[in-house]
Each structure stands twice: as structure tokens, then as C-alpha cells.
Design an enzyme around this catalytic site. Structure first.
Site, PDB file in Angstrom:
ATOM      1  N   ASP A 131       0.841  -1.191   0.000  1.00 40.91           N
ATOM      2  CA  ASP A 131       0.000   0.000   0.000  1.00 40.91           C
ATOM      3  C   ASP A 131       0.880   1.247   0.000  1.00 40.91           C
ATOM      4  OD1 ASP A 131      -2.447  -1.160  -0.128  1.00 40.91           O
ATOM      5  OD2 ASP A 131      -2.970  -0.898   1.975  1.00 40.91           O
ATOM      6  N   ARG A 179      -1.843  -1.067  -8.502  1.00 40.68           N
ATOM      7  CA  ARG A 179      -3.171  -0.532  -8.201  1.00 40.68           C
ATOM      8  C   ARG A 179      -3.112   0.976  -8.439  1.00 40.68           C
ATOM      9  NH1 ARG A 179      -4.196  -0.941  -2.297  1.00 40.68           N
ATOM     10  NH2 ARG A 179      -4.696  -3.128  -2.686  1.00 40.68           N
TER      11      ARG A 179
END
Length: 302
Positions: A131, A179
Site C-alpha cells: 500500500d 493498483r
């Protein structure tokens, strides 16, 4: 809107409130967007997603890590979750925040921790997504990704469209599973676009670039306007459906998630769980202030 966002971002960084929230349980509407405080309840949510043709990326929540002991505990929880993915036989991978496993404590210590996680994930053929956090951690995250990719293939990260540098980063990472997001942190005008239309334009630009690159593309957005433009683009360019997926957060636009999966698009839901839900929830309120209604309805119904 800006004042509201800043308010909830500030709350997300409040460690005393985070500590208190562990005693509250999933209250103030958080239960709608956090899939439980333990593995068993989270896995039930993942099974329900899988039954609707939806995969999951699981986040074992954790914030305010300042010691090696806290980071080691978080690493062990992540590895336990990886083992649970295998045991439960669900269609899922994991998302990991590097600050949770010691990035703010010691770089090499954090690298060792994520290497251990990647080694365990490789045993089960599970993908790990790093992340992306705020701008101050961006380059360190990319440095760790580079080190990991020298040894592992099952790892990728996140590119945030509101940052000026993201297009250059995308070129460097064209072979990587990424992502793509608009970005949820508060950053200065020195490093990021400040206007929504600028972020939206750059986001769509980055999506199109990576869709035509070798790396797999995860398009993480609740913006139906962006989604429709992506659908038109992949059709025009004959991009295979197995080269990308849509992603959304657990608890948001659930019917749209199911509809996209029914239409044949690969879909993954970001599934956070754990006792450290508070900071994650505050960031969601900052990102989408209309979700304050979730909190208010929950408080009124108590």
C-alpha cells in the site's frame, strides 16, 4: 469540503483516539466498512464476496507503529492472515502498509520483515500489494519494492494520480502489477494536483498508459464516470479482460461491485479488518465526507 477533509485527516492521526477505539469495537458506522475485528469474521465476508464472483485484497489493519516489538507483532499477524487465506481456501491476496511493519523504525528492519512476508506468501502463491502511504514514504516504498522484485515476482504497489511524479513512476514500473488510485492523503501543491478535475484527468491518463503496458492493472475507484470511460477504452483498444480488474473498498457501492463482476469484469474488493480500525475509518470519512451519514445514522440508532 476542504475543512471537513482536513478535520478527519487530523482525527486519523490521533493516537489516543485510536487506542480508545480498540475498546469501542466497530462503532460509529465503522462496521459497515470494516469486515470485523478478527480473522473468522473477516473470512466470512470474503467468502460472501467470492460467492458473487469477487476476489479480495485483505488488509490486516495497524497504525502508530513506533517500536520493533510493535512491528514484529504486526508482521506475525499478517503472516497468520496469509496462512488463513490458504486454510479457508478463499480467493484473496493481501495489502500491506510498510509503516505497519517498521518503516518508520528502521528501513533495513522493515525490509527484512516484508521479505519474510513475501517468502510466506510465495509458498501459497499469494500476491502482496505494498500500500502507498503519504508522500514522505513514497520513495522508501519504491526502494523496497525494487529490492523485493530482485527476488520475488508476487509483489506490486500503488500509484496515486494526484502526485505530479506518478507518470514517471509508471514508466519505471510498467512491468509491475499496480493498483491505480486517485489518492487519499492531504499533500501540498508542491507535489500534488489540488483540483479535482486535474486529478481525474491524470488518473484516466495513467490508467490508459498502464493498460497498454505489460503489468497487470488494478483500477481502484468508486467513480462510475471513470469506470464507464475505462470500459469504453478497453473495448476500443481490444484489451483482454484478464489484463486488468476494477477494485472498490469493502462496504462501498456493493451493488455496483456485484454488477461489474456479473458483466464479466475481474473485480477485487479491498477488505480491511482488525482492532486498529479507527484511523482507516477516519481516512474514509475524509475521502468521502458524505459517508459521515453512516456515522450519524449509527449513533442515532444506538
Amino acid at each position: 469540503m476542504g475543512v471537513t477533509k482536513n478535520f478527519f485527516i487530523a482525527l486519523s492521526k490521533n493516537q489516543p483516539l485510536n487506542s480508545a477505539a480498540k475498546k469501542w469495537g466497530l462503532k460509529l458506522g465503522a462496521g459497515k466498512v470494516v469486515a470485523g475485528t478478527d480473522i473468522a469474521s473477516m473470512m466470512q465476508s470474503v467468502k460472501e464476496l467470492n460467492a458473487n464472483g469477487i476476489s479480495a485484497t485483505i488488509d490486516s489493519l495497524g497504525e502508530f507503529v513506533h517500536t520493533k516489538e510493535e512491528a514484529t507483532k504486526a508482521k506475525e499477524a499478517i503472516i497468520k492472515t496469509l496462512e488463513s487465506i490458504q486454510i479457508y481456501g478463499v480467493n484473496a491476496h493481501m495489502s500491506v502498509k510498510l509503516t505497519q511493519i517498521g518503516l518508520d523504525v528502521d528501513f533495513d528492519f522493515c525490509l527484512k520483515n516484508i521479505q519474510e512476508i513475501l517468502a510466506e506468501a510465495s509458498r501459497y502463491d499469494i500476491f502482496i500489494n505494498l500500500d502507498m502511504e503519504d508522500y514522505d514514504h513514497l520513495q522508501q516504498t519504491l526502494d523496497i519494492l525494487e529490492a523485493l522484485r530482485a527476488e520475488y515476482e508476487n509483489v506490486g504497489t500503488v500509484i496515486q494520480a494526484y502526485l505530479y511524479r506518478s507518470e514517471k513512476d509508471l514508466e519505471t514500473l510498467k512491468d509491475v502489477r499496480l493498483r491505480l488510485v486517485k489518492g487519499a492523503y492531504k499533500e501540498s501543491s508542491e507535489v500534488s494536483f489540488q483540483e479535482k478535475h486535474e486529478v481525474d484527468e491524470n488518473y484516466l491518463k495513467l490508467i490508459k498508459i498502464h493498460l497498454q503496458s505489460p503489468g497487470f492493472t488494478s483500477i481502484a475507484t468508486h467513480d462510475h464516470h471513470i469506470i464507464e470511460k475505462v470500459k469504453a477504452f478497453v473495448k476500443e483498444e481490444n484489451i483482454p479482460l484478464n489484463r486488468f480488474e476494477f477494485q472498490m473498498l469493502y462496504g462501498f457501492r456493493s451493488e455496483m461491485q456485484k454488477d461489474l463482476a456479473k458483466e464479466g469484469y475481474a473485480f477485487t474488493t479491498y477488505v480491511p479488518f482488525g482492532q486498529d480500525w479507527y484511523a482507516y475509518y477516519m481516512r474514509r470519512l475524509a475521502e468521502r465526507p458524505q459517508n459521515i451519514n453512516l456515522m450519524l445514522r449509527s449513533m442515532i440508532s444506538k
